[in-house]
Scaffold this active site. Structure first.
Site, mmCIF file in Angstrom:
data_model
loop_
_atom_site.group_PDB
_atom_site.id
_atom_site.type_symbol
_atom_site.label_atom_id
_atom_site.label_comp_id
_atom_site.label_asym_id
_atom_site.label_seq_id
_atom_site.Cartn_x
_atom_site.Cartn_y
_atom_site.Cartn_z
ATOM 1 N N HIS A 136 0.842 -1.197 0.000
ATOM 2 C CA HIS A 136 0.000 0.000 0.000
ATOM 3 C C HIS A 136 0.879 1.249 0.000
ATOM 4 O O HIS A 136 2.034 1.212 0.436
ATOM 5 C CB HIS A 136 -0.892 0.023 1.236
ATOM 6 N N GLU A 147 0.878 3.800 1.917
ATOM 7 C CA GLU A 147 1.358 4.144 3.248
ATOM 8 C C GLU A 147 2.547 3.287 3.657
ATOM 9 O O GLU A 147 3.517 3.790 4.236
ATOM 10 C CB GLU A 147 0.253 3.965 4.298
ATOM 11 N N CYS A 187 -6.043 1.834 5.832
ATOM 12 C CA CYS A 187 -6.691 0.589 6.255
ATOM 13 C C CYS A 187 -6.132 0.194 7.626
ATOM 14 O O CYS A 187 -5.158 0.787 8.099
ATOM 15 C CB CYS A 187 -6.435 -0.506 5.227
ATOM 16 N N CYS A 240 -2.291 -0.559 7.581
ATOM 17 C CA CYS A 240 -1.452 0.634 7.495
ATOM 18 C C CYS A 240 -1.516 1.449 8.781
ATOM 19 O O CYS A 240 -0.497 1.990 9.222
ATOM 20 C CB CYS A 240 -1.872 1.479 6.297
#
Length: 145
Positions: A53, A55, A83, A86
């Site tokens: 991701h 992040e 999410c 993260c």
């Protein structure tokens, strides 16, 4: 003086890169003292890695730039609410501040627990939210028919 809107625009640029590569368009930048030290976007398809991701990419890159695992003086700007995975990583990194654009009402960390981030982390939401959400809607309309 640079503001949240400026840095979110930079994160949106990263999200557009993801979009162009068929990735879910989430972009992030990490800022220290009004200076961007890392830029990242989703790479889950490119790397065939569900943890790639924006992040997570930004956290790793920022730790490398700073030479340490804690991001206590940093702000993460990300186009979509993190999410739970993260948010947990941001907690371990002890990031000072998270600024996100669009809320994620299905997969955002606040749907699971608003306490996933470090207790000292401050959160600002809704910065350029419409622009961030519109890019996500366009992606899913175009790539996930």
């Amino acid at each position: 003086m640079l503001d949240d809107r400026y840095f979110m625009q930079q994160a949106l640029r990263e999200a557009h890169k993801a979009f162009e590569n068929g990735e879910v368009p989430v972009g992030a930048v990490v800022v220290v003292n009004e200076r961007i030290i890392t830029r990242a976007h989703n790479l889950t398809e490119t790397l065939n890695d569900v943890t790639a991701h924006a992040e997570m990419q930004a956290i790793t890159a920022a730790a490398n730039v700073l030479g340490g695992k804690y991001l206590t003086d940093c702000t993460l700007y990300v186009t979509v609410e993190p999410c739970p995975m993260c948010a947990g990583a941001l907690r371990w990194a002890q990031i000072s501040r998270v600024v996100y654009g669009a809320s994620d009402e299905k997969r955002g960390y606040t749907q699971i627990s608003p306490y996933l981030l470090h207790p000292k982390t401050t959160v600002t939401s809704g910065v350029l939210a419409d622009d961030c959400a519109d890019l996500m809607k366009l992606f899913f309309a175009r790539f996930r028919k």
